[in-house]
Design a protein around this motif. Structure first.
Motif, PDB file in Angstrom:
ATOM      1  N   ARG A 181      38.591 -78.088  43.880  1.00  0.00           N
ATOM      2  CA  ARG A 181      38.722 -77.922  45.306  1.00  0.00           C
ATOM      3  C   ARG A 181      39.213 -76.244  45.500  1.00  0.00           C
ATOM      4  O   ARG A 181      39.205 -75.711  46.462  1.00  0.00           O
ATOM      5  N   CYS A 182      39.631 -75.582  44.095  1.00  0.00           N
ATOM      6  CA  CYS A 182      39.997 -74.363  44.070  1.00  0.00           C
ATOM      7  C   CYS A 182      38.574 -73.283  44.042  1.00  0.00           C
ATOM      8  O   CYS A 182      38.578 -72.085  44.536  1.00  0.00           O
ATOM      9  N   LEU A 183      37.563 -73.977  43.592  1.00  0.00           N
ATOM     10  CA  LEU A 183      36.435 -73.194  43.362  1.00  0.00           C
ATOM     11  C   LEU A 183      35.499 -72.928  44.818  1.00  0.00           C
ATOM     12  O   LEU A 183      35.036 -71.969  44.800  1.00  0.00           O
ATOM     13  N   ASN A 184      36.111 -73.304  45.834  1.00  0.00           N
ATOM     14  CA  ASN A 184      35.325 -73.024  47.186  1.00  0.00           C
ATOM     15  C   ASN A 184      36.336 -73.078  48.122  1.00  0.00           C
ATOM     16  O   ASN A 184      36.281 -72.890  49.307  1.00  0.00           O
ATOM     17  N   ILE A 190      26.388 -76.750  38.494  1.00  0.00           N
ATOM     18  CA  ILE A 190      26.967 -78.229  38.772  1.00  0.00           C
ATOM     19  C   ILE A 190      28.327 -78.615  37.962  1.00  0.00           C
ATOM     20  O   ILE A 190      28.153 -78.437  37.067  1.00  0.00           O
ATOM     21  N   VAL A 191      29.330 -78.497  38.993  1.00  0.00           N
ATOM     22  CA  VAL A 191      30.548 -79.310  38.428  1.00  0.00           C
ATOM     23  C   VAL A 191      30.750 -80.460  38.801  1.00  0.00           C
ATOM     24  O   VAL A 191      31.035 -80.896  40.071  1.00  0.00           O
ATOM     25  N   ILE A 192      30.948 -81.719  38.163  1.00  0.00           N
ATOM     26  CA  ILE A 192      31.123 -83.066  38.339  1.00  0.00           C
ATOM     27  C   ILE A 192      32.363 -83.563  37.863  1.00  0.00           C
ATOM     28  O   ILE A 192      32.752 -83.454  36.808  1.00  0.00           O
ATOM     29  N   VAL A 193      33.179 -84.143  38.925  1.00  0.00           N
ATOM     30  CA  VAL A 193      34.311 -84.837  38.483  1.00  0.00           C
ATOM     31  C   VAL A 193      34.024 -86.192  38.512  1.00  0.00           C
ATOM     32  O   VAL A 193      33.328 -86.905  39.454  1.00  0.00           O
ATOM     33  N   THR A 194      34.219 -87.116  37.311  1.00  0.00           N
ATOM     34  CA  THR A 194      34.047 -88.268  37.266  1.00  0.00           C
ATOM     35  C   THR A 194      34.901 -89.059  36.368  1.00  0.00           C
ATOM     36  O   THR A 194      35.650 -88.638  35.431  1.00  0.00           O
ATOM     37  N   HIS A 195      35.199 -90.492  36.959  1.00  0.00           N
ATOM     38  CA  HIS A 195      35.958 -91.264  35.894  1.00  0.00           C
ATOM     39  C   HIS A 195      35.125 -92.168  34.849  1.00  0.00           C
ATOM     40  O   HIS A 195      35.828 -92.849  34.058  1.00  0.00           O
ATOM     41  N   MET A 199      30.709 -81.770  42.777  1.00  0.00           N
ATOM     42  CA  MET A 199      30.617 -82.925  43.022  1.00  0.00           C
ATOM     43  C   MET A 199      31.709 -83.849  42.486  1.00  0.00           C
ATOM     44  O   MET A 199      32.155 -83.772  41.296  1.00  0.00           O
ATOM     45  N   ASP A 200      32.531 -84.431  43.568  1.00  0.00           N
ATOM     46  CA  ASP A 200      33.761 -84.953  43.513  1.00  0.00           C
ATOM     47  C   ASP A 200      33.584 -86.320  43.067  1.00  0.00           C
ATOM     48  O   ASP A 200      33.424 -87.165  44.244  1.00  0.00           O
ATOM     49  N   GLU A 201      33.267 -87.231  42.116  1.00  0.00           N
ATOM     50  CA  GLU A 201      33.041 -88.405  41.762  1.00  0.00           C
ATOM     51  C   GLU A 201      31.865 -88.850  42.998  1.00  0.00           C
ATOM     52  O   GLU A 201      32.064 -89.946  43.953  1.00  0.00           O
ATOM     53  N   PRO A 202      30.723 -88.308  42.926  1.00  0.00           N
ATOM     54  CA  PRO A 202      29.754 -88.698  43.951  1.00  0.00           C
ATOM     55  C   PRO A 202      29.083 -89.936  43.879  1.00  0.00           C
ATOM     56  O   PRO A 202      28.445 -90.465  45.021  1.00  0.00           O
ATOM     57  N   CYS A 203      29.302 -90.573  42.801  1.00  0.00           N
ATOM     58  CA  CYS A 203      28.605 -92.194  42.482  1.00  0.00           C
ATOM     59  C   CYS A 203      29.716 -93.103  42.705  1.00  0.00           C
ATOM     60  O   CYS A 203      29.340 -94.314  42.262  1.00  0.00           O
ATOM     61  N   GLU A 210      24.019 -75.190  34.496  1.00  0.00           N
ATOM     62  CA  GLU A 210      24.607 -76.160  33.542  1.00  0.00           C
ATOM     63  C   GLU A 210      25.241 -77.031  34.453  1.00  0.00           C
ATOM     64  O   GLU A 210      25.910 -76.995  35.425  1.00  0.00           O
ATOM     65  N   VAL A 211      25.643 -78.276  33.818  1.00  0.00           N
ATOM     66  CA  VAL A 211      26.411 -79.410  34.476  1.00  0.00           C
ATOM     67  C   VAL A 211      27.463 -79.584  33.720  1.00  0.00           C
ATOM     68  O   VAL A 211      27.488 -79.773  32.324  1.00  0.00           O
ATOM     69  N   ILE A 212      28.655 -79.124  34.154  1.00  0.00           N
ATOM     70  CA  ILE A 212      30.101 -79.310  33.443  1.00  0.00           C
ATOM     71  C   ILE A 212      30.720 -80.566  33.944  1.00  0.00           C
ATOM     72  O   ILE A 212      30.880 -80.707  35.278  1.00  0.00           O
ATOM     73  N   ALA A 213      31.300 -81.642  33.371  1.00  0.00           N
ATOM     74  CA  ALA A 213      31.927 -82.932  33.805  1.00  0.00           C
ATOM     75  C   ALA A 213      33.368 -82.494  33.411  1.00  0.00           C
ATOM     76  O   ALA A 213      33.930 -81.959  32.589  1.00  0.00           O
ATOM     77  N   MET A 214      34.066 -82.763  34.570  1.00  0.00           N
ATOM     78  CA  MET A 214      35.547 -82.848  34.613  1.00  0.00           C
ATOM     79  C   MET A 214      35.994 -84.259  34.458  1.00  0.00           C
ATOM     80  O   MET A 214      35.794 -85.214  35.238  1.00  0.00           O
TER      81      MET A 214
END
Length: 287
Positions: A83-86, A235-240, A207-211, A66-70
């Motif tokens: 960053r806690c996750l790894n 996939i865990v993605i942080v995005t604004h 993925m921390d704001e990869p785009c 799954e993709v989960i967005a933060m």
């Protein structure tokens, strides 16, 4: 059939959409934090930088494939959380983490856990592309070499090619493998970093704001890639970008001032949030 007056139609729409939202003062997480057969589980996670608490009592599952967005305002704790996750926060002086985070049922903060293979299992793609100052080939081959994933050059070649194919970059660089990565565009460099992460066989990709540093065309390519990668990885993605979260994710988690306010299916979060703070954010009242 008699046509209803416009004001009557409006009143029906307003009545139909009327919801009892959870108060802004209530900071307990709204929504189901669990999933069936989770890849990772987080329970009662707190993070402190010195005396300052950055995230508070976070519990959340990361599902398989799954993709989960933060999402959330700047400084709300979403990047700190991933960053806690790894255990990337281990590198920050004065950072202290309590609670429990498990990968496939194993506590990643157990004293016997080696963080090097952990960070291969839970890879990270950062905000700005950060390729090594090496050739394209060596960027991908470096991880498999140090983790002993290839017994010979033929196996290493296969890993490099497969990783670049999965990252959607092979056709663009297959004749340039010995060239330095500095000749690649920003979007290509980010896909190279994704290929480098894939090469060591992760289970989860963070993925921390990869785009955030990419143009719209490169962003669209990365988003299409994320859609393909979730068939094989979590996939865990942080995005604004709320638009990006709505396009790429199946679940969304909304953070606010260190609290996990709401989590749920992405469509529900963006169309019928249950918490007033979530609605405030997605409707642009703050953020």
């Amino acid at each position: 059939m008699e046509e209803l007056p416009q004001d009557s139609i409006q009143s029906q729409i307003i009545h139909k959409d009327k919801r009892d939202l959870v108060s802004r003062d209530n900071r307990e997480t709204v929504g189901d934090i669990t999933v069936k057969n989770p890849r990772m589980t987080c329970r009662s996670v707190d993070v402190f930088y010195g005396e300052k608490q950055a995230i508070k009592d976070i519990s959340l599952d990361i599902g398989n494939h799954e993709v989960i967005a933060m999402i959330g305002p700047s400084g709300c704790g979403k990047s700190t959380f991933i960053r806690c996750l790894n255990r990337m926060n281990d590198t920050i002086d004065g950072c202290r983490i309590t609670g429990e985070i498990k990968l496939d049922g194993i506590d990643i903060y157990d004293k016997n856990i080696d963080v090097v293979p952990l960070r291969a299992q839970v890879g990270m793609v950062f905000q700005k592309p950060n390729p090594f100052p090496k050739s394209i080939y060596d960027n991908i081959a470096y991880g498999p070499k140090i983790h002993g994933l290839a017994q010979n050059k033929a196996e290493l070649d296969e890993i490099v090619e497969t990783s670049l194919i999965k990252a959607g970059l092979w056709e663009e660089v297959k004749d340039l493998l010995e060239h330095p990565d500095t000749g690649l565009s920003g979007g290509q460099q980010q896909r190279l970093c994704i290929a480098r992460t894939i090469a060591v066989g992760p289970e989860v990709i963070l993925m921390d704001e990869p785009c955030s540093a990419l143009d719209p065309i490169a962003t669209a390519v990365i988003e299409d890639l994320i859609d393909e990668l979730c068939e094989q990885y979590s996939i865990v993605i942080v995005t604004h970008s709320m638009q990006q979260a709505s396009r790429v994710s199946q679940r969304t988690a909304y953070f606010h001032l260190g609290d996990l306010i709401e989590v749920g299916p992405t469509a529900q979060i963006f169309t019928r949030p249950k918490h007033q703070l979530t609605e405030d954010y997605i409707t642009g009242r703050f953020g």
